[in-house]
Every structure is written in C-alpha cells, then in structure tokens.
Scaffold this motif. Structure first.
Motif, short mmCIF file in Angstrom:
data_model
loop_
_atom_site.label_atom_id
_atom_site.label_comp_id
_atom_site.label_asym_id
_atom_site.label_seq_id
_atom_site.Cartn_x
_atom_site.Cartn_y
_atom_site.Cartn_z
N LEU A 127 -12.02 34.23 -12.08
CA LEU A 127 -11.95 35.46 -12.86
C LEU A 127 -11.77 36.64 -11.92
O LEU A 127 -12.25 36.62 -10.79
CB LEU A 127 -13.21 35.61 -13.71
CG LEU A 127 -13.45 34.48 -14.72
CD1 LEU A 127 -14.83 34.62 -15.35
CD2 LEU A 127 -12.37 34.45 -15.77
N ASP A 128 -11.09 37.67 -12.37
CA ASP A 128 -10.85 38.80 -11.47
C ASP A 128 -11.62 40.06 -11.86
O ASP A 128 -11.61 41.04 -11.12
CB ASP A 128 -9.36 39.11 -11.37
CG ASP A 128 -8.73 39.43 -12.72
OD1 ASP A 128 -9.43 39.48 -13.73
OD2 ASP A 128 -7.50 39.62 -12.75
N ARG A 129 -12.31 40.03 -12.99
CA ARG A 129 -13.08 41.21 -13.43
C ARG A 129 -14.22 40.74 -14.30
O ARG A 129 -14.07 39.85 -15.13
CB ARG A 129 -12.17 42.14 -14.21
CG ARG A 129 -12.87 43.34 -14.80
CD ARG A 129 -11.84 44.30 -15.44
NE ARG A 129 -12.43 45.14 -16.45
CZ ARG A 129 -13.19 46.20 -16.22
NH1 ARG A 129 -13.47 46.56 -14.98
NH2 ARG A 129 -13.69 46.91 -17.21
N ILE A 130 -15.37 41.39 -14.11
CA ILE A 130 -16.55 41.13 -14.93
C ILE A 130 -17.09 42.48 -15.39
O ILE A 130 -17.08 43.45 -14.64
CB ILE A 130 -17.64 40.38 -14.13
CG1 ILE A 130 -17.12 39.02 -13.64
CG2 ILE A 130 -18.91 40.21 -14.95
CD1 ILE A 130 -16.82 38.02 -14.73
N VAL A 131 -17.57 42.52 -16.61
CA VAL A 131 -18.17 43.73 -17.16
C VAL A 131 -19.63 43.46 -17.48
O VAL A 131 -20.10 42.33 -17.44
CB VAL A 131 -17.43 44.20 -18.43
CG1 VAL A 131 -15.97 44.54 -18.11
CG2 VAL A 131 -17.52 43.18 -19.55
N ALA A 132 -20.33 44.53 -17.79
CA ALA A 132 -21.72 44.43 -18.24
C ALA A 132 -21.98 45.63 -19.14
O ALA A 132 -21.36 46.68 -19.00
CB ALA A 132 -22.69 44.43 -17.08
N VAL A 133 -22.90 45.44 -20.06
CA VAL A 133 -23.30 46.50 -20.97
C VAL A 133 -24.82 46.55 -20.97
O VAL A 133 -25.48 45.51 -21.05
CB VAL A 133 -22.79 46.22 -22.40
CG1 VAL A 133 -23.28 47.28 -23.37
CG2 VAL A 133 -21.28 46.11 -22.42
N CYS A 134 -25.37 47.74 -20.85
CA CYS A 134 -26.82 47.87 -21.01
C CYS A 134 -27.10 49.12 -21.84
O CYS A 134 -26.31 50.05 -21.89
CB CYS A 134 -27.56 47.87 -19.69
SG CYS A 134 -27.45 49.35 -18.69
N HIS A 163 -27.30 51.72 -31.01
CA HIS A 163 -27.86 52.16 -29.74
C HIS A 163 -26.77 52.74 -28.85
O HIS A 163 -25.62 52.30 -28.87
CB HIS A 163 -28.51 51.00 -28.98
CG HIS A 163 -29.54 50.26 -29.75
ND1 HIS A 163 -30.69 50.84 -30.22
CD2 HIS A 163 -29.59 48.96 -30.13
CE1 HIS A 163 -31.40 49.94 -30.85
NE2 HIS A 163 -30.77 48.79 -30.81
N ASP A 164 -27.15 53.70 -28.01
CA ASP A 164 -26.26 54.21 -26.98
C ASP A 164 -26.20 53.19 -25.86
O ASP A 164 -27.22 52.67 -25.41
CB ASP A 164 -26.74 55.56 -26.45
CG ASP A 164 -26.61 56.66 -27.49
OD1 ASP A 164 -25.68 56.59 -28.32
OD2 ASP A 164 -27.44 57.59 -27.46
N LEU A 165 -24.99 52.91 -25.39
CA LEU A 165 -24.75 51.89 -24.38
C LEU A 165 -24.04 52.49 -23.18
O LEU A 165 -23.27 53.44 -23.32
CB LEU A 165 -23.88 50.76 -24.95
CG LEU A 165 -24.39 50.05 -26.18
CD1 LEU A 165 -23.32 49.11 -26.72
CD2 LEU A 165 -25.68 49.29 -25.87
N ARG A 166 -24.29 51.88 -22.03
CA ARG A 166 -23.54 52.19 -20.81
C ARG A 166 -22.75 50.95 -20.43
O ARG A 166 -23.28 49.84 -20.45
CB ARG A 166 -24.49 52.58 -19.69
CG ARG A 166 -25.25 53.86 -20.00
CD ARG A 166 -26.27 54.21 -18.94
NE ARG A 166 -25.60 54.41 -17.65
CZ ARG A 166 -26.22 54.31 -16.48
NH1 ARG A 166 -27.49 54.02 -16.43
NH2 ARG A 166 -25.56 54.50 -15.36
#
Length: 177
Positions: A127-134, A163-166
């Motif tokens: 994989l060439d990209r990973i995301v995350a959400v918190c 909810h507000d997410l980043r």
C-alpha cells in the motif's frame, strides 16, 4: 497465518480464546469513549466485531490484528488496517486504528503496534498511503499518530454520530520503518 513481531508484541489473527478478554476491553467505558458513539460493547457485539474483522482479512488481505504481549501472552487489544467507510474525505482509503485495554495505556504499546501495522501495509501489502481518523479531543490517539509521522489533513464531522473528527494521512514512501 499472518503474524507480526515487534519488540514486545505479537500482532496476529483472532482466536476463539480472544473473545472474553476483548469483551472485557470493550466493556470499559474509558476505552470506548472515543470509538463510534462512545458506547461499550457486549460480548455478542464483540463477537460480531471479530467476525467482521476476519471477513475483511479474507476479502481485502488486511485487517485488524489481535495484540498479544510477548512476555505473558495476554491480549492487550486490537490494532490494524481497515477500509474506511467515513468520513467522506477518507472513505474508501485504508486506515490504521487501534484500541487497547486500560491496563496497557501509557506504555507505548499503541505506537509500537500501530507502527507494526504500518510496516505491514508498506512491506507486505504494497500500500502507498494510509489514513487515520480520530475524534477532536482524543489527544492520546493524536499523539500516537504524530509519533507515526502521520500528518493532519483536515477536519470533518462524523456523518453518523456528529462528532468533530481530525483526519491524518501518510504516504508510506515517507514512513520511517
């Protein structure tokens, strides 16, 4: 069977014996505070989670690992990769996530396990990209994401819970393996 060894942890697929300890983790309101709507999960819901995680392994070739302490064999929680379904800014991308039992907080296990999952994404799955959400306010998770080298990429609102997410992301060519 896919396994990852880190200095202190074993990331592995799920076993029947993992249901009870993961159910105990899921029953802790402090652990679940930042996940979904913040509700604890029953043993039945936990079994459904494990089943869904295993199905994702079969369908996608990646998924959520059980996190086991190498020294004791104790289940510390879950970490891994999943196909994000929301928010729209990251839907359809591969995301890293984790949850650990309260007894395992503050010891660097989340960072160590998530780092292992990112190495797996890069080296084993290509994989060439990973995301995350918190969720906004979840400083512990934001700190783990910073340690992983993930960059803030904007904000969003959880379309289900409000909810507000980043949102965070990393190009795995920049990841420090």
């Amino acid at each position: 069977m896919t396994e990852i060894h880190t200095p202190r942890l074993l990331l592995r697929r799920w076993l029947d014996d993992d249901l009870v300890p993961l159910s105990e983790i899921h029953s802790d309101a402090g652990v679940m505070r930042w996940i979904g709507d913040g509700s604890t999960r029953s043993a039945e819901e936990t079994a459904e989670d494990i089943e869904a995680w295993e199905e994702e392994w079969d369908e996608e070739g990646f998924g959520i690992f059980a996190v086991e302490l190498l020294g004791s064999g104790e289940l510390a929680g879950a970490v891994g990769l999943h196909l994000a379904d929301a928010p729209p800014g990251v839907a359809g991308e591969v995301a890293v996530c984790w949850r650990l039992g309260r007894a395992f907080w503050g010891q660097g296990y989340a960072s160590e396990a998530a780092h292992g999952a990112l190495e797996f994404a890069l080296q084993d799955r290509g994989l060439d990209r990973i995301v995350a959400v918190c969720r906004t306010g979840d400083t512990a998770s934001a700190n783990v994401l910073a340690k992983l080298g993930m960059r803030p990429e904007g904000t969003a609102q959880d379309p289900v819970h409000g909810h507000d997410l980043r949102m965070f992301g990393i190009d795995l060519t920049e990841f420090q393996a």
